[in-house]
Design an enzyme around this catalytic site. Sequence first.
Site, short mmCIF file in Angstrom:
data_model
loop_
_atom_site.label_atom_id
_atom_site.label_comp_id
_atom_site.label_asym_id
_atom_site.label_seq_id
_atom_site.Cartn_x
_atom_site.Cartn_y
_atom_site.Cartn_z
N ASP A 1 0.87 -1.16 0.00
CA ASP A 1 0.00 0.00 0.00
C ASP A 1 0.92 1.22 0.00
O ASP A 1 2.12 1.10 0.27
CB ASP A 1 -0.88 -0.03 1.25
CG ASP A 1 -1.74 1.21 1.38
OD1 ASP A 1 -2.36 1.62 0.39
OD2 ASP A 1 -1.76 1.79 2.49
N CYS A 2 0.37 2.39 -0.29
CA CYS A 2 1.21 3.59 -0.34
C CYS A 2 1.09 4.44 0.93
O CYS A 2 2.02 4.49 1.74
CB CYS A 2 0.87 4.42 -1.58
SG CYS A 2 2.00 5.80 -1.86
N ASP A 3 -0.06 5.08 1.11
CA ASP A 3 -0.23 5.99 2.25
C ASP A 3 -0.26 5.22 3.57
O ASP A 3 -1.09 4.33 3.76
CB ASP A 3 -1.53 6.78 2.08
CG ASP A 3 -1.47 7.68 0.85
OD1 ASP A 3 -0.64 8.58 0.83
OD2 ASP A 3 -2.26 7.43 -0.10
N ASP B 1 -1.77 -0.95 6.09
CA ASP B 1 -1.91 -0.31 7.40
C ASP B 1 -3.35 -0.02 7.73
O ASP B 1 -3.65 0.40 8.85
CB ASP B 1 -1.10 1.00 7.46
CG ASP B 1 -1.74 2.10 6.61
OD1 ASP B 1 -1.93 3.21 7.13
OD2 ASP B 1 -2.05 1.84 5.43
#
Length: 218
Positions: free
Chosen positions: A10-12, A168
Amino acid sequence: MSLPKLVIFDCDGVLVDTENLANRRLAEWLSAAGYPASFEYCRKNFSGRAMVSVQKEVEATGASLGADFVDRWNAGLPDLFAHGVEAVPYVRQFIEAVHAAGIATCVASSARVSKMHITLGQTGLLPLFEHALFSSAMVSRGKPFPDLFLHAASTMGFAPADCIVIEDSVAGTLAGIAAGMRVFSYYGDPHSDRDGLTEAGGILFDDMRELAGLVPIP
């Protein structure tokens, strides 16, 4: 555990520390539109989700965000992140260990690719992933549905069982589990929903330095 062939990030909140900035602004925008929402509420309920999905849920209550809400949100991101975005601590070291082991990587995020270019670009991580950025805009259903992770795996040429996901958010963890992948859920941020991540089925960790041993990466 068997060695994965593809690590999907995932990124953020996993690669870049943006969730708190974004959810503070989101709380302000939603409250101004007649949908009272605190930062804590947004952080827990909307993290990891596409803005199209957020708008649909909010407007189902009768509030109106406007037809151009998503466009306005994305247009404001360069300003929001103008003062600098930092990489999540020690995540670069884990990425480098994955690459050193000959394991493929990609990013699968609810954010648009243009946003990933901004945040990953500011942290210096973009060159590591520029070849493989996947957005929920590419599939019909975003997280918590498995579509995005399945699309990323298929495009990269790997079976779901050979992939692991680093997430997250609860929505992202649910999506990875639904895709048939092992999910490692990071709760290093003090606002993380640790109980929700546990219930979603993630393998929890709170320090990126632990991750290589959990996966495990040789």
